[in-house]
Scaffold this motif. Structure first.
Motif, short mmCIF file in Angstrom:
data_model
loop_
_atom_site.label_atom_id
_atom_site.label_comp_id
_atom_site.label_asym_id
_atom_site.label_seq_id
_atom_site.Cartn_x
_atom_site.Cartn_y
_atom_site.Cartn_z
N LEU A 54 25.88 22.74 6.67
CA LEU A 54 25.61 23.68 7.77
C LEU A 54 24.11 23.87 7.99
N CYS A 55 23.32 22.83 7.71
CA CYS A 55 21.87 22.93 7.86
C CYS A 55 21.35 21.77 8.70
N PRO A 56 20.32 22.01 9.48
CA PRO A 56 19.65 20.89 10.14
C PRO A 56 18.92 20.06 9.08
N PRO A 57 18.85 18.77 9.23
CA PRO A 57 18.24 17.94 8.20
C PRO A 57 16.73 18.13 8.14
N ALA A 58 16.20 18.05 6.90
CA ALA A 58 14.75 18.00 6.72
C ALA A 58 14.33 16.53 6.74
N THR A 59 13.12 16.28 7.19
CA THR A 59 12.70 14.90 7.46
C THR A 59 11.48 14.52 6.63
N ALA A 60 11.53 13.33 6.04
CA ALA A 60 10.38 12.72 5.37
C ALA A 60 10.25 11.27 5.87
N VAL A 61 9.04 10.79 5.97
CA VAL A 61 8.80 9.44 6.50
C VAL A 61 8.17 8.58 5.42
N VAL A 62 8.78 7.42 5.16
CA VAL A 62 8.25 6.44 4.21
C VAL A 62 7.85 5.19 5.01
N THR A 63 6.58 4.88 4.98
CA THR A 63 6.09 3.68 5.68
C THR A 63 5.83 2.58 4.65
N VAL A 64 6.53 1.46 4.82
CA VAL A 64 6.39 0.32 3.90
C VAL A 64 5.65 -0.81 4.63
N VAL A 65 4.51 -1.17 4.06
CA VAL A 65 3.72 -2.27 4.61
C VAL A 65 3.84 -3.46 3.65
N ILE A 66 4.29 -4.61 4.19
CA ILE A 66 4.47 -5.81 3.37
C ILE A 66 3.20 -6.64 3.44
N SER A 67 2.67 -6.95 2.28
CA SER A 67 1.44 -7.75 2.18
C SER A 67 1.82 -9.22 2.00
N GLN A 68 1.16 -10.06 2.79
CA GLN A 68 1.42 -11.50 2.67
C GLN A 68 0.74 -12.05 1.43
N ILE A 69 1.37 -13.05 0.85
CA ILE A 69 0.86 -13.69 -0.36
C ILE A 69 0.42 -15.09 0.01
N PHE A 70 -0.75 -15.38 -0.38
CA PHE A 70 -1.28 -16.72 -0.13
C PHE A 70 -1.15 -17.57 -1.38
N ILE A 71 -1.34 -18.88 -1.23
CA ILE A 71 -1.24 -19.81 -2.35
C ILE A 71 -2.32 -19.47 -3.34
N GLY A 72 -1.90 -19.36 -4.58
CA GLY A 72 -2.87 -19.04 -5.62
C GLY A 72 -3.01 -17.56 -5.87
N GLN A 73 -2.19 -16.75 -5.21
CA GLN A 73 -2.27 -15.31 -5.42
C GLN A 73 -1.87 -15.00 -6.86
N PRO A 74 -2.58 -14.10 -7.52
CA PRO A 74 -2.32 -13.85 -8.94
C PRO A 74 -1.03 -13.05 -9.15
N VAL A 75 -0.58 -13.10 -10.39
CA VAL A 75 0.57 -12.30 -10.83
C VAL A 75 0.06 -11.31 -11.86
N ILE A 76 0.44 -10.03 -11.69
CA ILE A 76 -0.01 -8.98 -12.62
C ILE A 76 0.97 -8.91 -13.78
N GLY A 77 0.49 -9.12 -14.95
CA GLY A 77 1.30 -8.98 -16.15
C GLY A 77 1.05 -7.63 -16.81
N ILE A 78 2.03 -7.20 -17.58
CA ILE A 78 1.93 -5.88 -18.21
C ILE A 78 2.36 -5.97 -19.66
N SER A 79 1.60 -5.32 -20.50
CA SER A 79 1.96 -5.17 -21.91
C SER A 79 2.03 -3.67 -22.21
N TYR A 80 3.16 -3.23 -22.70
CA TYR A 80 3.39 -1.78 -22.89
C TYR A 80 2.82 -1.31 -24.23
N ILE A 81 2.18 -0.17 -24.21
CA ILE A 81 1.68 0.48 -25.42
C ILE A 81 2.54 1.70 -25.76
N ALA A 82 2.80 2.52 -24.75
CA ALA A 82 3.63 3.71 -24.95
C ALA A 82 5.08 3.31 -25.10
#
Length: 872
Positions: free
Chosen positions: A333-361
């Motif tokens: 019985l309520c009008p909806p509340a609104t939030a906007v999520v804007t997703v921008v897709i970044s193009q990847i070129f040849i040779g683009q790096p990959v981020i690796g992760i090593s967990y400590i916590a």
């Protein structure tokens, strides 16, 4: 044998009564009578109920007497067999005991049978005694706490909410007619009784989110005189209504940069709305706006319950580079509340790096787990850029989160930038972005979810700095005082608060460790202590636990349960006669241990004295009329001290006022009757013989009534030598042998003086003595008219010689001074003896009634003047 004889006696008595009853039934209907009387309950023994003879006419013959016999063995009523008078006994009549509450719809009666026996026959009378109710029972609630549940959206002055938790009053009629009202309701509610229900009406708009529980005092008061009341606690729980809608924070517009090689299943973003309601009323579902394209809906999945947006499928070259996702937060019985999520897709070129992760916590299924008490610059993870083309890339954190990246041996160390706070934020979405510094727009993004776990770093906080509770003294045992409440921002066991009393709290108080309800085990007495302060601790269940304390002040309200108290049951005062009007006789000390109106005392005179008045402003007894000891030498009055409580209480004291004499009455001569009185003296009278006696009285007392007689005037100097007067008795005697020259009338002026101080009072009388051979009657036609001169005062006399008053010599002065000192000593000794006697008999005076305490008054005598002839 004794038991058998007793049984036989009882049987004989029963047979006798049955015989009388049978005879009464055989008599005519005219002989059966019925009498209805009434009596108030709870009367003392010996209270007159009624006279049977006054209500039933019984004709008797001359010489016959009536006797009355009560057939019923009633413990409440006794019958005088000779007069037919009915009286109460020592067993008090309790209407509620004789007629239980279930049977009080009609009148409550004692039914008795009385036999009236003349000499020749008897008559049976049925006596109905109606027991009239007094207001001797206060209303009470069977339940100490009455709980109601009322929705917060209930209309003001709408339909009332009913409960059958009404009070009970064992009295009858108007004494059981109850009315109800609320205290401490803050204007939210009103209550009234309708039928068998109590109806509670909402008077002011409720809001559960502001106050979810209302506690107030429900008072039931009867209509007796004086009215009595009982109380219970009315607890109203406000039920949640769906009167709040979901809302997003003002900053809920989210920008997400997503690399085109982002693997499916990764979290893209999360939206979160809040609803101030409870339970199902606070449930929120999330959905896309209809304006979100189908392409975006297929690419990004929105979880309807959590608001998490995840990537559903891989991104290809045909996928649009920007997606605007409008999310609705939906509530019932309520009008909806609104939030906007804007997703921008970044193009990847040849040779683009990959981020690796090593967990400590440490980690779990939701990501990295950090305790909120981890210090600043705590290491979380190490990021490394795998760059096959050796293109320079820079790592940074997207958005405002409490983390930083620090270069570390060609790698990046993720650390906290400030202490975390579970109570402020429980989750963080951390996006690590790698940008090509040589080619703007070329980037790679890595998502890391950080969950903050709670530690016990918040002590409980009481909702009030100081709690104040009020309770009337003479309360019931285990009576409720109120409730203390504390909150803890921590979660689970760290936020669970239990309540304990401080070590210095009296053992009469106890607290429910889970709810914080404070009660008192025993009856409180305001006169012993009118305020209690106790310390209450709120302790959470963390490890280690944290605690805080608050002060609870308990005010014990006064009831009128103490009678006024005189400092003594008997007061004694001494005042002189002719005491000034409105003069202060003495201080009347009375006190009352209660307070307010219950301790406000008014002292009044009970036995309607017109002579004295009580001054309540200064607490003194005053004289309001002329005081004459000769009319009244002792007054006994009774005082009552009455407080202003409801009902009022009182006590009495006796005041005895002794009137002291002052010398305000001159001696009164009784014999001789007047100055014309004459007494014959025979010539044969011998020296030393008493010729006449002067009788005088003085209605004063003590030394003021001790009289002295002296001759202050005579015919000549020889007359002084011929007669003498006894100064203490007033008897006149012959001093010398009577000679012929002494024949004739001798007039003596006698002064009668009392011994009063500071100045004695005098009276004078003429004593006329006639010396003659004849013993016939002596007559004087006129008062003596002598002119007295010489050594005496001047007095007009008829006898023809002159003399005057004798001057007081030094001896006379010394004698008078001695008499004054003796009089003073006599008064002092008498007063000491009186005070000692009063102290010795004080206990006897206190235990006796007012008749025993009476001091007999000195009766004034009526004196009539007489003459010597009457006495002889």
């Amino acid at each position: 044998m004794d038991r058998r004889e007793s049984v036989r006696g009882q049987r004989a008595t029963l047979l006798q009564y049955m015989t009388m009853l049978l005879l009464s039934l055989m008599t005519s209907a005219e002989s059966l009578a019925e009498v209805t009387l009434s009596v108030h309950e709870e009367q003392d023994a010996g209270i007159f109920i009624g006279n049977i003879e006054q209500h039933v006419f019984i004709e008797v013959n001359d010489g016959e007497t009536l006797t009355y016999e009560l057939l019923n063995n009633s413990e409440y009523v006794t019958l005088d067999e000779e007069t037919g008078y009915l009286y109460t006994t020592k067993h008090r009549i309790d209407r509620e005991n004789i007629c239980p509450i279930d049977n009080l719809m009609n009148e409550c009666m004692l039914e008795l049978d009385v036999i009236v026996k003349p000499d020749e026959y008897f008559k049976m009378i049925k006596v109905n005694i109606i027991i009239e109710d007094i207001n001797d029972n206060a209303p009470y609630f069977p339940e100490e706490n009455i709980v109601l549940f009322i929705p917060e959206n209930s209309p003001v002055f709408g339909a009332p909410f009913g409960t059958d938790n009404t009070a009970i009053d064992k009295d009858f009629g108007i004494n059981a007619n109850l009315s109800y009202h609320l205290e401490n309701d803050n204007g939210f509610f009103s209550v009234k009784k309708e039928g068998s229900l109590l109806l509670v009406t909402v008077k002011k708009q409720l809001d559960r989110e502001t106050q979810d529980i209302h506690e107030m005092k429900l008072i039931a008061m009867d209509a007796g005189s004086p009215p009595l009341s009982g109380t219970a606690t009315l607890i109203v729980h406000i039920e949640d209504a769906n009167d709040n809608c979901p809302t997003f924070a003002p900053s809920d517009s989210i920008l997400v940069k997503l690399p085109e090689n982002e693997p499916p299943g990764n979290v893209v973003a999360r939206v979160q709305a809040t609803d101030a309601d409870l339970g199902s009323n606070a449930e929120i579902s999330y959905s896309y706006s209809p304006r979100v394209s189908e392409t975006s809906k297929k690419l990004f999945h929105l979880d309807s319950s959590t608001g998490i947006i995840t990537l559903l499928e891989g991104i290809n070259k045909e996928t649009p580079l920007e997606h605007k996702l409008t999310v609705y937060a939906n509530g019932e019985l309520c009008p909806p509340a609104t939030a906007v999520v804007t997703v921008v897709i970044s193009q990847i070129f040849i040779g683009q790096p990959v981020i690796g992760i090593s967990y400590i916590a440490s980690q779990d299924n939701d990501g990295i787990v950090l305790k909120e008490n981890e210090p600043e610059k705590t290491a979380v993870a190490i990021f490394e850029v795998n760059n096959s083309k050796n293109i320079p890339y820079v790592l940074y954190i997207e958005g405002d989160v409490p983390f930083i990246l620090k270069p570390y041996d060609d790698k990046y160390l993720l650390m906290t930038s400030k202490p975390l706070d579970f109570e402020l934020e429980k989750y963080y979405d951390v996006f690590i972005v790698a940008n090509d510094s040589t080619r703007p727009g070329v980037q790679h993004k890595k998502f890391l979810k950080v969950k903050v776990t709670d530690v016990n770093d918040n002590p409980p906080q009481f909702t009030q700095d100081v709690f104040e509770f009020f309770i009337e003294e003479n309360n019931k045992a285990d009576a409720s005082l109120g409730k203390v409440s504390a909150t803890d921002e921590d979660s689970d066991e760290n936020g669970l608060v239990l309540y304990h009393l401080g070590p210095e709290a009296l053992q009469v108080f106890c607290i429910n460790e889970e709810t914080g309800d404070l009660t008192v085990r025993t009856v409180l007495d305001r006169e012993k202590m009118e305020m209690h302060k106790i310390e209450v601790f709120g302790v959470d269940q963390g490890n280690p636990s944290l605690s805080t304390s608050t002060t609870v002040t308990i005010h014990v309200l006064d009831q009128n349960d103490n009678h006024p108290h005189f400092i003594t049951s008997e007061f004694s005062f001494f005042i002189p006669e002719n005491f000034p009007l409105l003069g202060e006789i003495g201080i009347i000390n009375a006190s009352d241990a209660d307070t307010g109106l219950n301790g406000q005392i008014i002292i009044s005179i009970v036995n309607s004295s017109n002579v004295f008045v009580m001054d309540n402003v200064r607490g003194v007894l005053r004289c309001s009329a002329d005081i004459d000891r000769e009319k009244e030498d002792l007054y006994e009055i009774w005082l009552t001290a009455k407080d202003s409580g409801t009902p009022a209480l009182s006590s009495t004291a006796k005041v005895t006022i002794f009137v002291l004499d002052i010398n305000d009455n001159a001696p009164k001569v009784l014999v001789p009757k007047n100055n014309l009185s004459c007494l014959p003296v025979p010539v044969t009278a011998k020296p030393g013989s008493t010729l006449a006696g002067i009788y005088a009285v003085d209605i004063d007392s003590g030394m003021n009534a001790v009289m002295n007689y002296r001759i202050i005037g005579a015919e000549n100097q020889h007359t002084f030598s011929l007669f003498q007067i006894d100064p203490s008795t007033g008897n006149i005697s012959l001093q010398e042998q009577i000679a012929i020259d002494n024949y004739g009338m001798h007039c003596l002026l006698i002064e009668i003086s009392d011994s009063g101080l500071p100045k004695p009072l005098q009276s004078t009388v003429w004593v006329n003595l006639y010396i003659n051979k004849s013993s016939g009657p002596c007559e004087l036609q006129a008062e003596p008219n002598l002119t007295i001169s010489g050594p005496f005062i001047e007095i007009q006399g008829r006898c023809g010689n002159q003399f005057s008053e004798i001057h007081c010599s030094q001896l006379t002065f010394i004698i008078g001074l001695s008499m004054m000192m003796a009089s003073t000593m006599f008064c002092f000794v008498g007063t000491c003896m009186f005070i000692n006697a009063r102290r010795t008999n004080k206990k006897n005076y206190r235990t006796q009634n007012c008749e025993d305490s009476d001091i007999p008054l000195k009766l004034n005598q009526n004196f009539n003047t007489k003459d010597w002839t009457t006495i002889q």
